[in-house]
Design a protein around this motif. Sequence first.
Motif, PDB file in Angstrom:
ATOM      1  N   HIS A 178      43.851  44.211  38.759  1.00 43.60           N
ATOM      2  CA  HIS A 178      42.773  44.826  37.980  1.00 43.60           C
ATOM      3  C   HIS A 178      42.642  43.988  36.709  1.00 43.60           C
ATOM      4  O   HIS A 178      43.505  44.037  35.843  1.00 43.60           O
ATOM      5  N   ILE A 179      41.601  43.169  36.624  1.00 43.28           N
ATOM      6  CA  ILE A 179      41.529  42.264  35.475  1.00 43.28           C
ATOM      7  C   ILE A 179      40.231  42.417  34.695  1.00 43.28           C
ATOM      8  O   ILE A 179      39.152  42.593  35.262  1.00 43.28           O
ATOM      9  N   GLY A 180      40.365  42.352  33.406  1.00 40.81           N
ATOM     10  CA  GLY A 180      39.208  42.394  32.511  1.00 40.81           C
ATOM     11  C   GLY A 180      38.840  40.988  32.088  1.00 40.81           C
ATOM     12  O   GLY A 180      39.533  40.016  32.421  1.00 40.81           O
ATOM     13  N   ALA A 181      37.727  40.895  31.338  1.00 40.29           N
ATOM     14  CA  ALA A 181      37.310  39.593  30.823  1.00 40.29           C
ATOM     15  C   ALA A 181      38.450  39.029  29.985  1.00 40.29           C
ATOM     16  O   ALA A 181      39.112  39.754  29.237  1.00 40.29           O
ATOM     17  N   GLY A 182      38.687  37.744  30.126  1.00 41.78           N
ATOM     18  CA  GLY A 182      39.745  37.105  29.348  1.00 41.78           C
ATOM     19  C   GLY A 182      41.091  37.100  30.058  1.00 41.78           C
ATOM     20  O   GLY A 182      42.028  36.450  29.610  1.00 41.78           O
ATOM     21  N   MET A 183      41.184  37.845  31.162  1.00 39.98           N
ATOM     22  CA  MET A 183      42.454  37.883  31.894  1.00 39.98           C
ATOM     23  C   MET A 183      42.342  36.989  33.129  1.00 39.98           C
ATOM     24  O   MET A 183      41.261  36.754  33.654  1.00 39.98           O
ATOM     25  N   VAL A 184      43.522  36.546  33.610  1.00 39.20           N
ATOM     26  CA  VAL A 184      43.571  35.764  34.840  1.00 39.20           C
ATOM     27  C   VAL A 184      44.629  36.415  35.720  1.00 39.20           C
ATOM     28  O   VAL A 184      45.729  36.724  35.245  1.00 39.20           O
ATOM     29  N   GLY A 205      32.525  38.965  33.455  1.00 39.88           N
ATOM     30  CA  GLY A 205      33.004  37.869  32.620  1.00 39.88           C
ATOM     31  C   GLY A 205      34.386  37.374  32.958  1.00 39.88           C
ATOM     32  O   GLY A 205      34.807  36.336  32.441  1.00 39.88           O
ATOM     33  N   GLN A 261      37.560  35.735  35.082  1.00 33.68           N
ATOM     34  CA  GLN A 261      37.672  34.569  35.952  1.00 33.68           C
ATOM     35  C   GLN A 261      37.979  34.997  37.388  1.00 33.68           C
ATOM     36  O   GLN A 261      38.813  35.868  37.636  1.00 33.68           O
TER      37      GLN A 261
END
Lengths: 421, 421
Positions: free
Chosen positions: B83-89, B105, B107
């Motif tokens: 579960h990733i938000g913008a700015g996370m990889v 947004g 990646q």
Amino acid sequence: MLERRTPIPVGEAVKRIMNHEWSGQTENVSIQESFGRYLSEDLRATSDVPHFDRAPYDGFAVRTIDTKDASQTNPVEFEVIDHIGAGMVTAKTVSAFQAVRIMTGAQMPEECDAVVMLELAKAFEKDGKNYMSIKRAYKPGDNVSFKGEDAREGDVLIKKGTKINPGIQAILATFGYAQVPVAKRPIVGLYATGTELLDVHDALEPGKIRNSNSYMIAAQIERAGADVHYFGQLPDEFETCYEAVKSALGKVDMLITTGGVSVGDFDYLPAIYEKMKAEVLFNKVAMRPGSVTTVAQFEGKLLFGLSGNPSACYVGFELFTRPIIRRMLFAEKPHLRKEKAILDVDFLKANPFTRFVRSAVTVSDGKLIASPSGLDKSNIVMSLAGANSLMILPGGTRGYEAGSEVEVLLLEDFDGSEWPW
Amino acid sequence: MLERRTPIPVGEAVKRIMNHEWSGQTENVSIQESFGRYLSEDLRATSDVPHFDRAPYDGFAVRTIDTKDASQTNPVEFEVIDHIGAGMVTAKTVSAFQAVRIMTGAQMPEECDAVVMLELAKAFEKDGKNYMSIKRAYKPGDNVSFKGEDAREGDVLIKKGTKINPGIQAILATFGYAQVPVAKRPIVGLYATGTELLDVHDALEPGKIRNSNSYMIAAQIERAGADVHYFGQLPDEFETCYEAVKSALGKVDMLITTGGVSVGDFDYLPAIYEKMKAEVLFNKVAMRPGSVTTVAQFEGKLLFGLSGNPSACYVGFELFTRPIIRRMLFAEKPHLRKEKAILDVDFLKANPFTRFVRSAVTVSDGKLIASPSGLDKSNIVMSLAGANSLMILPGGTRGYEAGSEVEVLLLEDFDGSEWPW
């Protein structure tokens, strides 16, 4: 879990914001600092202009009674008893068949009621004295600029809320406004939210992007006529954001946040407004881009939750924040100026919502022509650089063909529009 | 004695000025200070945008190969492993029938090649794990913003000489331009001449008027993009003016004087230019107002002798000084932007010379409409306040009727025109 929001029309959203009581404050600045500011009071003439009868041309001031017999066959001679430039006043009294050599802008001798233009007089010397002769008669007032001809003391010359341009600077100086009453520039606070954001100084990292919205919005705030107070960037963490937003609001006239208003799992602004018990005016607008724009009110101040998407952020500011700033600058027409233009290219994308397309308006043969300034993808900042307008494309159609009439909102304009558009 | 001067056409006067070698200088300023400045270099992309494949919507990143059998009657299930938000990889590897919950947004996980929009997936839990199911197949690239899609590293995004607007601020930040190369603002010296001039602080006196030209021209200089160095007022005294002009020129890039260029007996600028051995480019232009505008060159610097008459002064600056300033700001189109408009009222004054009438251009039904902004008396500063343009009315006719097509020069514009108009 998908939160359900009810979109409202753009016009309704603007109305909810503008319904709030907002008014500007006034301050005095020196005339040198006043260029580009907004008048906070009607500007009145403090004296007649001109404040004395004056010569608009170089020539000879005469008494018209002495000219009445002058003609091509009967030149009349005048003794030239004085010679005055602008700023000088003759100390002499002009008697019958006497004249004063007078320069543009100089005060008329009291006895004189017309000026003979230099080219129409023949100057000569006789017995060591200066003379001139003329070959036509003059009427009282010929070539005289009369006291009060341009403006009367007390006249309202420029309305409150007008942006001070070079011509207004001249008027301010003419009437002795060494200090000028102008609208205080509202202070707009700004926070960027988003864990993905790098600073402009940072090298790129996987999955992260540099914060561009803050610089863009800061410039939009300045263009609108306000000052920005930039607080910095916030990570997507609820408590950090909550404390930051609450504390920032006390330091500014209104607060903008970018990002965090969507329905993503890391979008905390809606929950922050709820915890603050801020009154949410709307959280969904029937438009593209910028549908998630959220505006709330807390203790008499507005909180603008703009999208983190650059185009949506840009449009949200211009439609919703700008008119409040302009109202605080006493503008009678605080909204972006709306005009009609001809669409230059096909724009065949269907959309159920009203679109605000970043556009370049040019003039061709006296008519406004509008073209989208880039690909209409809301994440493309490049199209913002060439935009001088937003084209309004109402939703519910199958698109628009080249040659259609469209409405455009002009971004680089200071006249504005009233509401409703 | 009347000096005889030979008027030259406006176009010839502009050409004589622009023939001189003038170029701007560059300096670096912080991105915060760069708004409203002019780029002194082409602006290039320093990286691809986006610089990684990213999700343009909230949803689930999947491998399309796993979706190929999905349909309305055959939902396909995926285990949601991250579960990733913008700015996370994501640190995880996505295997068959696995998906990653992804925010706008963020990646793309390396193994994934499409995003399922949140609304089109059904999320559920099973055995304490997260799952989602879909009912259609996806093609590689569906709902993915690819690396370099918006801009490629090295692309020229904005041309040198462009004024930095909010959209360009966003681009500068995106590409890490913490320092921005901009044109140095030329320094324009300014002296007002005239014994009749009072300061803005002074009370009115018989025959005298307050100096309004200096404040007006200072604002015009600023609007054009340069800095003003105001030296003060000079009386109409030859030696004082001569020394002042000569010494001021060394401190600035160009020098403007207002007043003293006419053929009046206290107009000393022509004699000053002669004594300095300055090269006079012209001293009479076939136009109204501003026919006495005189421009000279001395040791590589330009001296603008503008009329003391406010309107003539204003027009002389815009036609002759502005393009030099804009050229020093690297503008490709340094001249006032010229467009066509419809004359809104009769203007029936005959005139052998080309007139530049201070006008208000408005837009009606998508067409430019021009009206004189005040009485066309060249001593009326009031008409300058409402002017956003100069209407060009060529001489030699008996006047112009409402409905005629005229040309207008737009004053509050940053695009400009090339030469010849």
